[in-house]
Motif scaffolding. Structure first.
Motif, PDB file in Angstrom:
ATOM      1  N   TRP A  55     -14.812   5.101  20.795  1.00 35.76           N
ATOM      2  CA  TRP A  55     -13.974   4.446  21.803  1.00 35.76           C
ATOM      3  C   TRP A  55     -12.653   5.208  21.945  1.00 35.76           C
ATOM      4  N   HIS A  56     -12.142   5.219  23.169  1.00 34.48           N
ATOM      5  CA  HIS A  56     -10.807   5.751  23.435  1.00 34.48           C
ATOM      6  C   HIS A  56     -10.063   4.693  24.230  1.00 34.48           C
ATOM      7  N   GLY A  57      -9.007   4.203  23.635  1.00 32.90           N
ATOM      8  CA  GLY A  57      -8.246   3.120  24.238  1.00 32.90           C
ATOM      9  C   GLY A  57      -7.010   3.620  24.948  1.00 32.90           C
ATOM     10  N   LEU A  73      -4.160   7.550  17.680  1.00 28.55           N
ATOM     11  CA  LEU A  73      -3.803   6.134  17.595  1.00 28.55           C
ATOM     12  C   LEU A  73      -4.605   5.277  18.562  1.00 28.55           C
ATOM     13  N   PHE A  74      -5.200   5.910  19.554  1.00 29.64           N
ATOM     14  CA  PHE A  74      -5.930   5.185  20.583  1.00 29.64           C
ATOM     15  C   PHE A  74      -7.435   5.434  20.523  1.00 29.64           C
ATOM     16  N   ALA A  75      -7.921   5.923  19.378  1.00 27.91           N
ATOM     17  CA  ALA A  75      -9.342   6.235  19.251  1.00 27.91           C
ATOM     18  C   ALA A  75      -9.905   5.620  17.970  1.00 27.91           C
ATOM     19  N   TRP A  76     -11.153   5.181  18.070  1.00 29.51           N
ATOM     20  CA  TRP A  76     -11.817   4.620  16.893  1.00 29.51           C
ATOM     21  C   TRP A  76     -13.318   4.797  17.030  1.00 29.51           C
ATOM     22  N   THR A  77     -13.994   4.773  15.880  1.00 29.57           N
ATOM     23  CA  THR A  77     -15.447   4.837  15.852  1.00 29.57           C
ATOM     24  C   THR A  77     -15.961   3.490  15.388  1.00 29.57           C
ATOM     25  N   ARG A  92     -18.269  -2.586  12.250  1.00 28.88           N
ATOM     26  CA  ARG A  92     -16.992  -2.219  11.645  1.00 28.88           C
ATOM     27  C   ARG A  92     -16.387  -1.092  12.462  1.00 28.88           C
ATOM     28  N   ILE A  93     -15.086  -1.045  12.435  1.00 32.38           N
ATOM     29  CA  ILE A  93     -14.340  -0.046  13.186  1.00 32.38           C
ATOM     30  C   ILE A  93     -13.606   0.845  12.199  1.00 32.38           C
ATOM     31  N   GLU A  94     -13.679   2.134  12.459  1.00 28.36           N
ATOM     32  CA  GLU A  94     -12.929   3.110  11.680  1.00 28.36           C
ATOM     33  C   GLU A  94     -11.957   3.786  12.633  1.00 28.36           C
ATOM     34  N   THR A  95     -10.679   3.547  12.417  1.00 26.91           N
ATOM     35  CA  THR A  95      -9.671   4.155  13.285  1.00 26.91           C
ATOM     36  C   THR A  95      -9.595   5.647  13.007  1.00 26.91           C
ATOM     37  N   HIS A  96      -9.237   6.422  14.010  1.00 27.45           N
ATOM     38  CA  HIS A  96      -9.120   7.867  13.829  1.00 27.45           C
ATOM     39  C   HIS A  96      -7.781   8.233  13.212  1.00 27.45           C
ATOM     40  N   ALA A  97      -6.815   7.356  13.311  1.00 26.09           N
ATOM     41  CA  ALA A  97      -5.517   7.555  12.665  1.00 26.09           C
ATOM     42  C   ALA A  97      -5.349   6.485  11.585  1.00 26.09           C
ATOM     43  N   TYR A  98      -4.836   6.878  10.449  1.00 29.39           N
ATOM     44  CA  TYR A  98      -4.513   5.953   9.345  1.00 29.39           C
ATOM     45  C   TYR A  98      -5.732   5.167   8.869  1.00 29.39           C
ATOM     46  N   ARG A  99      -6.868   5.878   8.765  1.00 26.26           N
ATOM     47  CA  ARG A  99      -8.116   5.252   8.303  1.00 26.26           C
ATOM     48  C   ARG A  99      -7.961   4.487   7.009  1.00 26.26           C
ATOM     49  N   GLU A 100      -7.229   5.102   6.088  1.00 30.25           N
ATOM     50  CA  GLU A 100      -7.088   4.503   4.761  1.00 30.25           C
ATOM     51  C   GLU A 100      -6.281   3.207   4.781  1.00 30.25           C
ATOM     52  N   ALA A 101      -5.575   2.959   5.851  1.00 30.23           N
ATOM     53  CA  ALA A 101      -4.704   1.791   5.911  1.00 30.23           C
ATOM     54  C   ALA A 101      -5.265   0.645   6.739  1.00 30.23           C
ATOM     55  N   LEU A 143       5.420   1.857  13.097  1.00 30.83           N
ATOM     56  CA  LEU A 143       4.037   2.283  13.113  1.00 30.83           C
ATOM     57  C   LEU A 143       3.100   1.114  12.845  1.00 30.83           C
ATOM     58  N   VAL A 144       3.444   0.293  11.874  1.00 35.33           N
ATOM     59  CA  VAL A 144       2.614  -0.867  11.551  1.00 35.33           C
ATOM     60  C   VAL A 144       2.542  -1.807  12.744  1.00 35.33           C
ATOM     61  N   ASN A 145       3.664  -2.037  13.398  1.00 32.99           N
ATOM     62  CA  ASN A 145       3.659  -2.890  14.586  1.00 32.99           C
ATOM     63  C   ASN A 145       2.751  -2.319  15.667  1.00 32.99           C
ATOM     64  N   LEU A 146       2.787  -1.009  15.856  1.00 27.62           N
ATOM     65  CA  LEU A 146       1.946  -0.374  16.860  1.00 27.62           C
ATOM     66  C   LEU A 146       0.471  -0.515  16.514  1.00 27.62           C
ATOM     67  N   VAL A 147       0.116  -0.237  15.254  1.00 24.33           N
ATOM     68  CA  VAL A 147      -1.285  -0.336  14.845  1.00 24.33           C
ATOM     69  C   VAL A 147      -1.776  -1.769  14.963  1.00 24.33           C
ATOM     70  N   GLU A 148      -0.958  -2.733  14.532  1.00 28.84           N
ATOM     71  CA  GLU A 148      -1.349  -4.137  14.678  1.00 28.84           C
ATOM     72  C   GLU A 148      -1.539  -4.506  16.136  1.00 28.84           C
ATOM     73  N   GLU A 149      -0.656  -4.020  16.992  1.00 29.42           N
ATOM     74  CA  GLU A 149      -0.775  -4.290  18.425  1.00 29.42           C
ATOM     75  C   GLU A 149      -2.071  -3.714  18.980  1.00 29.42           C
ATOM     76  N   LEU A 150      -2.350  -2.467  18.599  1.00 32.45           N
ATOM     77  CA  LEU A 150      -3.541  -1.806  19.118  1.00 32.45           C
ATOM     78  C   LEU A 150      -4.826  -2.449  18.626  1.00 32.45           C
TER      79      LEU A 150
END
Length: 179
Positions: A55-57, A73-77, A92-101, A143-150
């Motif tokens: 996905w590309h958001g 930040l706008f892509a996930w598998t 399940r979703i694996e984000t392309h940025a900050y996977r470990e978090a 960054l956390v606010n952005l990831v939570e928003e996304l």
């Protein structure tokens, strides 16, 4: 954060289930914050279908903001396991940025309610700040606010909209077949 969405689609459970599973690539880009969706792999057995989707958001995020932020930040598998006997999908979703978090996973159940199908979507989203390394502390909160928003605030509307998209798609398909 727990996400719980129920959608009603006024068609039979097998039809609704197979439409969600098999037409996702066609319907996904019509979600408000999705720019594109690509099927990476599909493995089928009699009982299961396993899908990997990319996905590309960022569809409803201003272009100026997108240019300032990493495309990752706008892509996930998304990894799906569709159970054809139980009419469920575990994903399940694996984000392309900050996977470990970031942890994001869920289950959709397709329940026969006679004259409609109830799609129960349940998900969990967790963000672990301690897993993010190398980010200056003054940027971490932003960054956390952005990831939570996304993630958290985009998943629920997408689940609702997907039910609406499937309903419209099936109505249009039925209309076209009767012509």
């Amino acid at each position: 954060m727990e996400i719980s969405v129920d959608s009603q689609v006024s068609f039979s459970r097998p039809l609704v289930y197979s439409t969600y599973r098999d037409k996702l690539v066609e319907l996904g880009p019509y979600l408000p914050n999705v720019r594109s969706l690509q099927l990476k792999s599909r493995q089928e057995t009699e009982r299961q279908v396993r899908l990997v989707l990319e996905w590309h958001g960022g569809g409803d995020i201003p272009a100026a903001a997108r240019t300032l932020l990493s495309e990752k930040l706008f892509a996930w598998t998304e990894y799906d396991v569709w159970d054809n006997n139980e009419f469920t999908v575990d994903w399940r979703i694996e984000t392309h940025a900050y996977r470990e978090a970031v942890f994001c996973a869920g289950k959709n159940r397709f329940l026969d309610r006679g004259n409609y199908t109830l799609v129960e979507s349940r998900a969990e989203v967790r963000i672990d700040l301690s897993a993010i390394q190398g980010i200056p502390p003054f940027l971490l909160g932003q960054l956390v606010n952005l990831v939570e928003e996304l993630l958290s605030k985009k998943i629920e509307p997408n689940l609702v909209r997907m039910g609406q998209n499937v309903q419209k798609y099936l109505e249009q398909t039925q209309k076209n077949q009767s012509c």
